[in-house]
Design a protein around this motif. Structure first.
Motif, PDB file in Angstrom:
ATOM      1  N   SER A   6       0.828  -1.194   0.000  1.00 35.73           N
ATOM      2  CA  SER A   6       0.000   0.000   0.000  1.00 35.73           C
ATOM      3  C   SER A   6       0.870   1.254   0.000  1.00 35.73           C
ATOM      4  N   LYS A   7       1.935   1.244   0.788  1.00 37.05           N
ATOM      5  CA  LYS A   7       2.851   2.378   0.840  1.00 37.05           C
ATOM      6  C   LYS A   7       3.517   2.582  -0.518  1.00 37.05           C
ATOM      7  N   SER A   8       3.884   1.497  -1.180  1.00 35.05           N
ATOM      8  CA  SER A   8       4.516   1.593  -2.497  1.00 35.05           C
ATOM      9  C   SER A   8       3.578   2.215  -3.521  1.00 35.05           C
ATOM     10  N   LEU A   9       2.294   1.852  -3.456  1.00 34.79           N
ATOM     11  CA  LEU A   9       1.313   2.422  -4.386  1.00 34.79           C
ATOM     12  C   LEU A   9       1.138   3.915  -4.139  1.00 34.79           C
ATOM     13  N   ARG A  10       1.127   4.308  -2.881  1.00 34.97           N
ATOM     14  CA  ARG A  10       1.020   5.732  -2.562  1.00 34.97           C
ATOM     15  C   ARG A  10       2.211   6.490  -3.136  1.00 34.97           C
ATOM     16  N   LEU A  11       3.397   5.948  -2.926  1.00 32.78           N
ATOM     17  CA  LEU A  11       4.601   6.592  -3.455  1.00 32.78           C
ATOM     18  C   LEU A  11       4.580   6.649  -4.977  1.00 32.78           C
ATOM     19  N   LEU A  12       4.034   5.600  -5.593  1.00 39.06           N
ATOM     20  CA  LEU A  12       3.932   5.565  -7.049  1.00 39.06           C
ATOM     21  C   LEU A  12       3.057   6.713  -7.551  1.00 39.06           C
ATOM     22  N   PHE A  13       1.955   6.974  -6.847  1.00 36.97           N
ATOM     23  CA  PHE A  13       1.082   8.079  -7.253  1.00 36.97           C
ATOM     24  C   PHE A  13       1.728   9.433  -6.975  1.00 36.97           C
ATOM     25  N   VAL A  14       2.496   9.538  -5.918  1.00 41.31           N
ATOM     26  CA  VAL A  14       3.235  10.779  -5.662  1.00 41.31           C
ATOM     27  C   VAL A  14       4.201  11.051  -6.815  1.00 41.31           C
ATOM     28  N   VAL A  15       4.903  10.011  -7.264  1.00 46.19           N
ATOM     29  CA  VAL A  15       5.810  10.137  -8.406  1.00 46.19           C
ATOM     30  C   VAL A  15       5.040  10.505  -9.667  1.00 46.19           C
ATOM     31  N   PHE A  16       3.870   9.888  -9.834  1.00 43.82           N
ATOM     32  CA  PHE A  16       3.022  10.180 -11.000  1.00 43.82           C
ATOM     33  C   PHE A  16       2.675  11.669 -11.059  1.00 43.82           C
ATOM     34  N   PHE A  17       2.241  12.227  -9.938  1.00 45.66           N
ATOM     35  CA  PHE A  17       1.891  13.653  -9.917  1.00 45.66           C
ATOM     36  C   PHE A  17       3.124  14.535 -10.063  1.00 45.66           C
ATOM     37  N   PHE A  18       4.243  14.064  -9.550  1.00 41.13           N
ATOM     38  CA  PHE A  18       5.486  14.843  -9.700  1.00 41.13           C
ATOM     39  C   PHE A  18       5.851  14.967 -11.173  1.00 41.13           C
ATOM     40  N   VAL A  19       5.707  13.870 -11.914  1.00 38.98           N
ATOM     41  CA  VAL A  19       6.059  13.856 -13.334  1.00 38.98           C
ATOM     42  C   VAL A  19       5.031  14.595 -14.179  1.00 38.98           C
ATOM     43  N   THR A  20       3.750  14.458 -13.850  1.00 40.12           N
ATOM     44  CA  THR A  20       2.689  15.000 -14.703  1.00 40.12           C
ATOM     45  C   THR A  20       2.212  16.393 -14.304  1.00 40.12           C
ATOM     46  N   LEU A  21       2.597  16.867 -13.125  1.00 43.07           N
ATOM     47  CA  LEU A  21       2.148  18.184 -12.678  1.00 43.07           C
ATOM     48  C   LEU A  21       3.309  19.088 -12.264  1.00 43.07           C
ATOM     49  N   ILE A  22       4.138  18.626 -11.332  1.00 38.46           N
ATOM     50  CA  ILE A  22       5.195  19.479 -10.797  1.00 38.46           C
ATOM     51  C   ILE A  22       6.281  19.749 -11.832  1.00 38.46           C
ATOM     52  N   LEU A  23       6.786  18.685 -12.468  1.00 36.34           N
ATOM     53  CA  LEU A  23       7.866  18.862 -13.446  1.00 36.34           C
ATOM     54  C   LEU A  23       7.465  19.737 -14.633  1.00 36.34           C
ATOM     55  N   PRO A  24       6.268  19.549 -15.245  1.00 37.54           N
ATOM     56  CA  PRO A  24       5.884  20.442 -16.348  1.00 37.54           C
ATOM     57  C   PRO A  24       5.867  21.909 -15.950  1.00 37.54           C
ATOM     58  N   LEU A  25       5.346  22.206 -14.744  1.00 39.02           N
ATOM     59  CA  LEU A  25       5.329  23.600 -14.298  1.00 39.02           C
ATOM     60  C   LEU A  25       6.747  24.102 -14.053  1.00 39.02           C
ATOM     61  N   PHE A  26       7.580  23.260 -13.455  1.00 42.79           N
ATOM     62  CA  PHE A  26       8.978  23.647 -13.208  1.00 42.79           C
ATOM     63  C   PHE A  26       9.693  23.909 -14.531  1.00 42.79           C
ATOM     64  N   ASN A  27       9.484  23.034 -15.523  1.00 42.24           N
ATOM     65  CA  ASN A  27      10.114  23.231 -16.834  1.00 42.24           C
ATOM     66  C   ASN A  27       9.649  24.526 -17.486  1.00 42.24           C
ATOM     67  N   MET A  28       8.360  24.834 -17.318  1.00 39.36           N
ATOM     68  CA  MET A  28       7.836  26.073 -17.893  1.00 39.36           C
ATOM     69  C   MET A  28       8.494  27.280 -17.241  1.00 39.36           C
ATOM     70  N   PHE A  29       8.588  27.256 -15.906  1.00 40.00           N
ATOM     71  CA  PHE A  29       9.221  28.374 -15.201  1.00 40.00           C
ATOM     72  C   PHE A  29      10.705  28.494 -15.566  1.00 40.00           C
ATOM     73  N   ALA A  30      11.342  27.360 -15.854  1.00 43.92           N
ATOM     74  CA  ALA A  30      12.772  27.360 -16.175  1.00 43.92           C
ATOM     75  C   ALA A  30      13.076  28.061 -17.494  1.00 43.92           C
ATOM     76  N   THR A  31      12.063  28.210 -18.347  1.00 46.08           N
ATOM     77  CA  THR A  31      12.276  28.881 -19.635  1.00 46.08           C
ATOM     78  C   THR A  31      12.302  30.398 -19.507  1.00 46.08           C
ATOM     79  N   ILE A  32      11.913  30.894 -18.328  1.00 44.85           N
ATOM     80  CA  ILE A  32      11.838  32.346 -18.137  1.00 44.85           C
ATOM     81  C   ILE A  32      13.249  32.948 -18.085  1.00 44.85           C
ATOM     82  N   THR A  33      13.422  34.024 -18.803  1.00 46.87           N
ATOM     83  CA  THR A  33      14.701  34.744 -18.802  1.00 46.87           C
ATOM     84  C   THR A  33      14.489  36.156 -18.255  1.00 46.87           C
ATOM     85  N   THR A  34      15.573  36.757 -17.817  1.00 47.06           N
ATOM     86  CA  THR A  34      15.511  38.139 -17.313  1.00 47.06           C
ATOM     87  C   THR A  34      15.028  39.083 -18.401  1.00 47.06           C
TER      88      THR A  34
END
Length: 526
Positions: A6-34
């Protein structure tokens, strides 16, 4: 071992959201220049765009909320006739894309619009007024349903007591109704404000030279391929939704409707007729664009030739509507299936059993998804998945829609699972019944109605959305809704009207099928 799994499945979903939500937003912000920040934030033109966006959004939001409050009160607090017909009629506009509302206004009030020709006059449609009207048409049904649902749990015994004490109707409304609706009104205001602030469908159709942030971002990314400028605009578009999420998250509603008393509404002929007349008039006005779509779909060439003809329907099909409709159906069905399955599973982990750090993280992330506008999420996916095996496929559209619309289905499942007996898991463990069997034989049947609602929500939004997928679709996987701006740009209004009708009818058929399945299930349970 079961706990580890059960703990492994929870962690799997945390990773899923990290890849599908957090990383895309981080990549978008990373494109910003001064340079992009200086070019945008410190220029008078961009300041004007922000001011215009806030002004048009605040105006449309206020009108939509006031209308929703008035009409939900009429439906909930009067004995007016035709309620069963008027509620679907008032919410029908939510089954078509936002850009369809803007296009409908052009068909009705444009230079050669139907009402323009009938009244032999002209309307100042494009710009501020057009965006406000179109945005109200687009968001009103959402606010109406939110407030109507709240009215269902109001304790009517308070009104009876106030009436016995001789309190006037006006005082009852100000001291009881408005106080009770304070938090729901704030939630509805921020929900509608965010929808309008981030929507580019209506401004794309009727904005004209009146520039707002969403169309500015659309032009920067798709028109100029300037992802850095688009990311800066994306951050600004995120702000209202983040503010709304913080306010809603930390202002827990202490009111409870569990002990509310529902009293029979006393008939008042004058009041009930006025309420019914107001609702009927509003329903007709709000559905005028849909009526206009029907007219344009069956005339040869409006306004030159009004003879009955199916030429526009045939032309739409010849231009690939059948293929794009198939894409839309497949995408929406997959989104509904995948999204419902993920949302229910995550809701199970966050609502049943031990509350661990990962389950609390999952709950917070699931709520945070509501604060990410589709147009921002779509740009994030472009910067994150461009060049990957997913990019350009139908599955990336399914994935972005799953995340974009995740919060509401998740909350449906979370709340439904919380209402069930919390001892089911302990009983199953005592009787040595495997957890998957308990879920299959107890939880799923008990929440089947909620699962149908989740499926419907995902499917309908998948059919009407254009925001998140506009940056990600290709000629091969483009869904039907994206044909509307293409046809409008080519001045093929008859074809765009027919496409809007196809989407509307598809959603109505789905709702009818779900309603039929739900009624059969209720009869089976009884």
């Amino acid at each position: 071992m079961k706990w580890i799994k059960s703990k492994s499945l929870r962690l799997l979903f945390v990773v899923f959201f990290f890849v599908t939500l957090i990383l895309p937003l981080f990549n978008m912000f990373a494109t910003i220049t001064t340079e992009s920040i200086q070019n945008l934030l410190f220029t008078p033109v961009f300041g004007e765009v922000i001011l215009q966006s806030v002004l048009v959004t605040a105006t449309a939001t206020l009108i939509a909320i006031l209308l929703a409050l008035a009409l939900s009160w009429c439906v909930a607090k009067t004995a007016m006739p035709f309620k069963n017909i008027l509620i679907p009629a008032l919410t029908l506009p939510m089954l078509i894309p936002s850009i369809s509302h803007g296009m409908g206004l052009v068909i009705l009030f444009g230079a050669k619009g139907i009402i323009t020709n009938l009244l032999h006059t002209s309307f100042s449609l494009y710009g501020f007024s057009g965006i406000v009207i179109g945005s109200v048409l687009y968001t009103f049904p959402i606010a109406f349903l939110m407030l109507l649902d709240v009215f269902k749990y109001e304790d009517d015994a308070l009104y009876e007591a106030a009436q016995v004490m001789g309190v006037s109707k006006l005082r009852q409304f100000t001291d009881l109704t408005l106080v009770y609706l304070k938090k729901p009104l704030i939630s509805a205001f921020f929900a509608v404000f965010t929808m309008i602030f981030t929507d580019y469908g209506v401004p794309l159709a009727v904005g004209g030279k009146y520039r707002v942030l969403s169309t500015y971002m659309y032009r920067e990314v798709l028109g100029l391929l300037n992802f850095s400028n688009g990311a800066v605009v994306g951050i600004i578009l995120l702000l209202p939704a983040i503010l709304a999420f913080i306010i809603d998250f930390f202002s827990q509603d202490s009111q409870s409707g569990s002990n509310s008393v529902r009293l029979k509404i006393k008939a008042s002929p004058v009041r009930d007729r006025c309420a019914a007349g107001f609702c009927i008039l509003t329903a007709v006005l709000f559905n005028l664009p849909i009526i206009a779509f029907v007219v344009l779909s069956v005339v040869k060439k409006y306004p030159v030739d009004l003879s009955l003809s199916f030429d526009s329907i045939l032309q739409t099909l010849q231009l690939g509507a059948g293929e794009y409709f198939f894409n839309a159906i497949v995408m929406s069905l997959l989104t509904a299936l995948v999204g419902t399955a993920i949302a229910f599973t995550v809701a199970y982990f966050t609502s049943r059993g031990k509350q661990t750090f990962t389950s609390r993280c999952l709950h917070l992330i699931s709520l945070v998804t509501v604060a990410v506008p589709g147009i921002v999420l779509g740009l994030g996916y472009v910067t994150r998945f461009s060049g990957s095996i997913l990019y350009g496929t139908l599955m990336i559209l399914v994935l972005v829609n799953t995340i974009h619309f995740f919060s509401s289905p998740y909350l449906m499942a979370h709340n439904a699972l919380l209402k069930l007996n919390p001892n089911f898991e302990d009983i199953a463990m005592t009787l040595n019944i495997p957890k998957h069997r308990m879920i299959r034989d107890v939880l799923l049947p008990s929440t089947f109605g909620t699962l149908l609602e989740m499926f419907t929500y995902y499917f309908i939004n998948g059919m009407i959305t254009i925001s998140a997928i506009s940056f990600l679709s290709t000629v091969d996987n483009m869904p039907l809704a994206l044909m509307i701006p293409v046809f409008e740009g080519q001045r093929l209004f008859e074809c765009a009207a027919f496409v809007s009708l196809i989407i509307l009818v598809s959603n109505l058929i789905l709702k009818a099928l779900i309603s039929f399945v739900s009624s059969k299930w209720q009869k089976y349970l009884n």
